[in-house]
Design a protein around this motif. Sequence first.
Motif, PDB file in Angstrom:
ATOM      1  N   ALA A 129       0.832  -1.206   0.000  1.00 59.45           N
ATOM      2  CA  ALA A 129       0.000   0.000   0.000  1.00 59.45           C
ATOM      3  C   ALA A 129       0.866   1.256   0.000  1.00 59.45           C
ATOM      4  O   ALA A 129       0.604   2.215  -0.754  1.00 59.45           O
ATOM      5  CB  ALA A 129      -0.926  -0.015   1.212  1.00 59.45           C
ATOM      6  N   ASN A 181       2.678   1.694  -3.383  1.00 58.80           N
ATOM      7  CA  ASN A 181       1.767   2.187  -4.424  1.00 58.80           C
ATOM      8  C   ASN A 181       1.506   3.682  -4.276  1.00 58.80           C
ATOM      9  O   ASN A 181       1.352   4.400  -5.275  1.00 58.80           O
ATOM     10  CB  ASN A 181       0.447   1.411  -4.375  1.00 58.80           C
ATOM     11  N   ARG A 182       1.466   4.165  -3.054  1.00 59.43           N
ATOM     12  CA  ARG A 182       1.288   5.600  -2.834  1.00 59.43           C
ATOM     13  C   ARG A 182       2.522   6.377  -3.288  1.00 59.43           C
ATOM     14  O   ARG A 182       2.405   7.472  -3.843  1.00 59.43           O
ATOM     15  CB  ARG A 182       0.971   5.880  -1.360  1.00 59.43           C
ATOM     16  N   TYR A 210      -4.145   7.128 -13.996  1.00 59.39           N
ATOM     17  CA  TYR A 210      -5.038   7.017 -12.836  1.00 59.39           C
ATOM     18  C   TYR A 210      -6.385   7.656 -13.185  1.00 59.39           C
ATOM     19  O   TYR A 210      -6.709   8.754 -12.712  1.00 59.39           O
ATOM     20  CB  TYR A 210      -4.417   7.695 -11.621  1.00 59.39           C
ATOM     21  N   ASP A 243     -10.770   4.702 -11.387  1.00 56.62           N
ATOM     22  CA  ASP A 243      -9.934   4.090 -10.349  1.00 56.62           C
ATOM     23  C   ASP A 243     -10.177   4.849  -9.050  1.00 56.62           C
ATOM     24  O   ASP A 243      -9.754   5.994  -8.893  1.00 56.62           O
ATOM     25  CB  ASP A 243      -8.466   4.167 -10.752  1.00 56.62           C
ATOM     26  N   THR A 244     -10.859   4.211  -8.122  1.00 56.22           N
ATOM     27  CA  THR A 244     -11.216   4.881  -6.864  1.00 56.22           C
ATOM     28  C   THR A 244     -10.298   4.509  -5.713  1.00 56.22           C
ATOM     29  O   THR A 244     -10.601   4.789  -4.552  1.00 56.22           O
ATOM     30  CB  THR A 244     -12.669   4.538  -6.484  1.00 56.22           C
ATOM     31  N   SER A 245      -9.168   3.879  -6.022  1.00 52.80           N
ATOM     32  CA  SER A 245      -8.218   3.535  -4.960  1.00 52.80           C
ATOM     33  C   SER A 245      -7.583   4.807  -4.410  1.00 52.80           C
ATOM     34  O   SER A 245      -7.558   5.850  -5.072  1.00 52.80           O
ATOM     35  CB  SER A 245      -7.128   2.612  -5.504  1.00 52.80           C
ATOM     36  N   LEU A 246      -7.058   4.718  -3.189  1.00 51.72           N
ATOM     37  CA  LEU A 246      -6.439   5.897  -2.575  1.00 51.72           C
ATOM     38  C   LEU A 246      -5.235   6.377  -3.366  1.00 51.72           C
ATOM     39  O   LEU A 246      -5.091   7.595  -3.579  1.00 51.72           O
ATOM     40  CB  LEU A 246      -6.067   5.607  -1.120  1.00 51.72           C
ATOM     41  N   LYS A 290      -6.523   8.405  -6.296  1.00 46.68           N
ATOM     42  CA  LYS A 290      -7.049   9.705  -5.874  1.00 46.68           C
ATOM     43  C   LYS A 290      -5.912  10.656  -5.521  1.00 46.68           C
ATOM     44  O   LYS A 290      -5.965  11.854  -5.832  1.00 46.68           O
ATOM     45  CB  LYS A 290      -7.985   9.529  -4.681  1.00 46.68           C
TER      46      LYS A 290
END
Length: 458
Positions: free
Chosen positions: A249, A252-253, A272, A276-279, A282
Amino acid sequence: MKRIIFGPGRWILAAATAALLVLSLATGAHAQKRSLIRDAEIEATIRDLATPLFQAAGVNPEAVSIYLINDDQLNAFVAGGQNLFLNTGLIMAMRSPLELIGVVAHETGHIAGGHLARTSDAIASASNAALLSAIVGIATAVATGRGDAGAAIAIGGQSAAVGSFLQYSRAQESAADQAALSYLDATQQSARGLARFFEELAAQELLSASRQSPYMSTHPFTRDRLNTVEAHVATSEYSDQEASPDQVARFNRVVAKLHGFIRSPSQTFRKYPETDTSLPAKLARAIAYREVPDYPKAIALTREMIAEDPNDPYLHELEGQLLFESGQIDAAVAPMEKAQRLAPEAGLIEVSLAQVLLARNDPASDQKAMDHLQTAKRTEGDWPFLWRQLATAQGRLGDIGQAALSLAEEAVRQSRWENAETQSKRAQSMLKAGTPAMLRALDIEELAKRERAAQRKK
């Protein structure tokens, strides 16, 4: 929060930062601007991935400085002893944290083995800021500020300028490989990531020298090295060990932030998309909106993420930066203060908070800013912008002698020796004899005189 140390471009997000000075030193019409990227979250993630490896190698983690170079090419290297440099292109090309962990393990082998510990007398005696300039082969740059979310230092020049003092021998490469495998086993981590990176290098052997990664020229690569790592993967009890969900996680950020900071908004939106609603997605889009610029959308998306995770310091930092940059200075204070409370060890966030407070231009805020800057010196003392901010706070509060000393400290970290000597003398005229501040001013004057004399001899 992002900040720019020796100057950012459009591609860098800098939290809670006032004016940005872009210092482009890249050569040639199409040369890439190279900068040192700084971001509290990115640095913390890489540091957390690297610390177990440093400990396994018997290296003090706090003694290792990690720098991110804004460069698309695949490269990583150690220079000047315990200074680890990672190209953003290397990180963004990786598919999992295991690959980054593998490369860091290899470079840790160079650190522990003392490879390239003494690159030159100039580097050995330089401050970290001067070291960065020497490594890329440029003159000293001018420091500026961007908030902690991503400071960058413009250090133009070509990767090839790193030159011969970054050349490792085949024996050193083999030793670093073996050390990396032992560190990975000691920390119960898989070497599959290192194997995948070496597979990429093996593929590059087929390319012409002009198209190969700089890693190939500074780190002699042979198929035997890949075979050694693959043999280890086949026998290690940790080969099937996956990266933890937290590592994935956070990695990926990091990649998402780098895309937002470095790539054009259109590129980021393609990678993105809104679907794509992943953090991480966003986060990348929020940064891209800031680059458009469309601050209302960037702030709204950041607040949406905060609602999902109210205790994430880096999201509050980003909100504070966006508010600050859009001119909402008073509104930026609360999210920056919350970010600092949630991440009290993040010196970059502390400096960004101080910058917001100084922008309010009132004595109470100036005092708070100075307190935060004094605390941040522990980790950010090599950042010239910190000393410029500290001089501003001290000057406003009437301590002109200390302000002059801080300007001398800033000049030292920029290797502007004439200015360092001038400011140190100015400080001496106002400081009390025998105090630590006076002794430091005298030390800076002497250092500046020696450096100026050395420059004249050259």
